[in-house]
Design a protein around this motif. Structure first.
Motif, mmCIF file in Angstrom:
data_model
loop_
_atom_site.group_PDB
_atom_site.id
_atom_site.type_symbol
_atom_site.label_atom_id
_atom_site.label_comp_id
_atom_site.label_asym_id
_atom_site.label_seq_id
_atom_site.Cartn_x
_atom_site.Cartn_y
_atom_site.Cartn_z
ATOM 1 N N ARG A 1 0.751 -1.171 0.100
ATOM 2 C CA ARG A 1 -0.148 0.032 0.013
ATOM 3 C C ARG A 1 0.931 1.223 0.144
ATOM 4 O O ARG A 1 0.678 2.201 -0.657
ATOM 5 C CB ARG A 1 -1.118 0.026 1.094
ATOM 6 N N GLY A 2 1.908 1.381 0.902
ATOM 7 C CA GLY A 2 2.787 2.402 0.761
ATOM 8 C C GLY A 2 3.521 2.546 -0.617
ATOM 9 O O GLY A 2 3.710 3.522 -0.993
ATOM 10 N N ALA A 3 3.891 1.425 -1.146
ATOM 11 C CA ALA A 3 4.456 1.582 -2.573
ATOM 12 C C ALA A 3 3.506 2.183 -3.614
ATOM 13 O O ALA A 3 4.012 2.936 -4.343
ATOM 14 C CB ALA A 3 4.993 0.118 -2.723
ATOM 15 N N GLU A 4 2.271 1.898 -3.504
ATOM 16 C CA GLU A 4 1.321 2.180 -4.455
ATOM 17 C C GLU A 4 1.210 3.571 -4.331
ATOM 18 O O GLU A 4 0.807 4.441 -5.278
ATOM 19 C CB GLU A 4 -0.051 1.533 -4.280
ATOM 20 N N ALA A 5 1.150 4.036 -2.895
ATOM 21 C CA ALA A 5 0.864 5.652 -2.694
ATOM 22 C C ALA A 5 1.937 6.510 -3.100
ATOM 23 O O ALA A 5 1.921 7.306 -3.767
ATOM 24 C CB ALA A 5 0.543 5.795 -1.066
ATOM 25 N N LEU A 6 3.329 5.768 -3.065
ATOM 26 C CA LEU A 6 4.556 6.678 -3.250
ATOM 27 C C LEU A 6 4.600 6.588 -5.001
ATOM 28 O O LEU A 6 4.857 7.892 -5.552
ATOM 29 C CB LEU A 6 5.799 5.822 -2.818
ATOM 30 N N VAL A 7 4.352 5.330 -5.702
ATOM 31 C CA VAL A 7 4.272 5.559 -7.037
ATOM 32 C C VAL A 7 3.136 6.425 -7.631
ATOM 33 O O VAL A 7 3.313 7.164 -8.579
ATOM 34 C CB VAL A 7 4.123 4.061 -7.672
ATOM 35 N N ASP A 8 1.986 6.424 -6.890
ATOM 36 C CA ASP A 8 0.898 7.158 -7.585
ATOM 37 C C ASP A 8 1.156 8.662 -7.200
ATOM 38 O O ASP A 8 0.984 9.358 -8.316
ATOM 39 C CB ASP A 8 -0.284 6.986 -6.627
ATOM 40 N N ARG A 9 2.043 9.119 -6.315
ATOM 41 C CA ARG A 9 2.252 10.591 -5.987
ATOM 42 C C ARG A 9 3.267 11.104 -7.177
ATOM 43 O O ARG A 9 3.348 12.088 -7.390
ATOM 44 C CB ARG A 9 2.881 10.759 -4.617
ATOM 45 N N ILE A 10 4.328 10.126 -7.392
ATOM 46 C CA ILE A 10 5.232 10.289 -8.374
ATOM 47 C C ILE A 10 4.838 10.470 -9.816
ATOM 48 O O ILE A 10 5.109 11.432 -10.221
ATOM 49 C CB ILE A 10 6.386 9.258 -8.573
ATOM 50 N N LEU A 11 3.834 9.758 -10.036
ATOM 51 C CA LEU A 11 3.178 9.674 -11.210
ATOM 52 C C LEU A 11 2.386 11.013 -11.290
ATOM 53 O O LEU A 11 2.399 11.450 -12.564
ATOM 54 C CB LEU A 11 2.246 8.556 -11.501
ATOM 55 N N ARG B 1 3.645 17.784 -14.585
ATOM 56 C CA ARG B 1 4.426 18.619 -15.334
ATOM 57 C C ARG B 1 4.400 18.218 -16.844
ATOM 58 O O ARG B 1 4.791 19.216 -17.575
ATOM 59 C CB ARG B 1 5.841 18.085 -14.822
ATOM 60 N N GLN B 2 4.201 17.251 -17.167
ATOM 61 C CA GLN B 2 4.114 16.806 -18.538
ATOM 62 C C GLN B 2 2.762 17.262 -19.348
ATOM 63 O O GLN B 2 2.833 17.339 -20.475
ATOM 64 C CB GLN B 2 4.427 15.095 -18.691
ATOM 65 N N SER B 3 1.555 17.429 -18.667
ATOM 66 C CA SER B 3 0.388 17.841 -19.319
ATOM 67 C C SER B 3 0.509 19.230 -19.981
ATOM 68 O O SER B 3 1.193 20.237 -19.395
ATOM 69 C CB SER B 3 -0.544 17.823 -18.226
ATOM 70 N N PRO B 4 0.045 19.318 -21.056
ATOM 71 C CA PRO B 4 0.026 20.606 -21.967
ATOM 72 C C PRO B 4 -0.857 21.582 -21.166
ATOM 73 O O PRO B 4 -1.720 21.460 -20.593
ATOM 74 C CB PRO B 4 -0.377 20.321 -23.206
#
Length: 112
Positions: free
Chosen positions: A91-101, A107-110
């Protein structure tokens, strides 16, 4: 001419020694997480959730070892990554990856 097969016993012992530290660190991290939830009143110490921490620790040790190998970390550094993965758990890894994404996608969205 006189080639004998490798000693399977020695290979087994080497594998256990290599993964023993990783699994031990991940198990301690999961037990610390479990103890935190017990202290917060979200779990009882002796419960079925404690049993589920064993495969979670094994999974965390494998993932942490993979991350450490990818980052070419050795020794204590790889154990630290395994400990972090053990503490975070799925669950923590999922939350971390979600926050990074979310940060990366924001940043990437136009801009409109």
């Amino acid at each position: 001419m006189n080639q004998l097969p490798p000693d399977v016993g020695q290979d087994w012992i080497s594998a256990v020694r290599g993964w023993g530290g990783a699994l031990g660190i991940a198990m301690v991290a999961r037990l610390l997480w479990h103890q935190r939830l017990v202290r917060l009143g979200q779990r009882r110490f002796w419960s079925w959730e404690l049993l589920w921490e064993v495969p979670t620790a094994a999974f965390s040790a494998i993932v942490g070892a993979g991350i450490a190998a990818y980052l070419t970390l050795d020794g204590d550094q790889s154990l630290a990554v395994i400990g972090i993965c053990g503490w975070l758990g799925p669950r923590g890894a999922e939350a971390l990856v979600d926050r990074i994404l979310q940060t990366y996608v924001a940043r990437q969205s136009p801009k409109d």
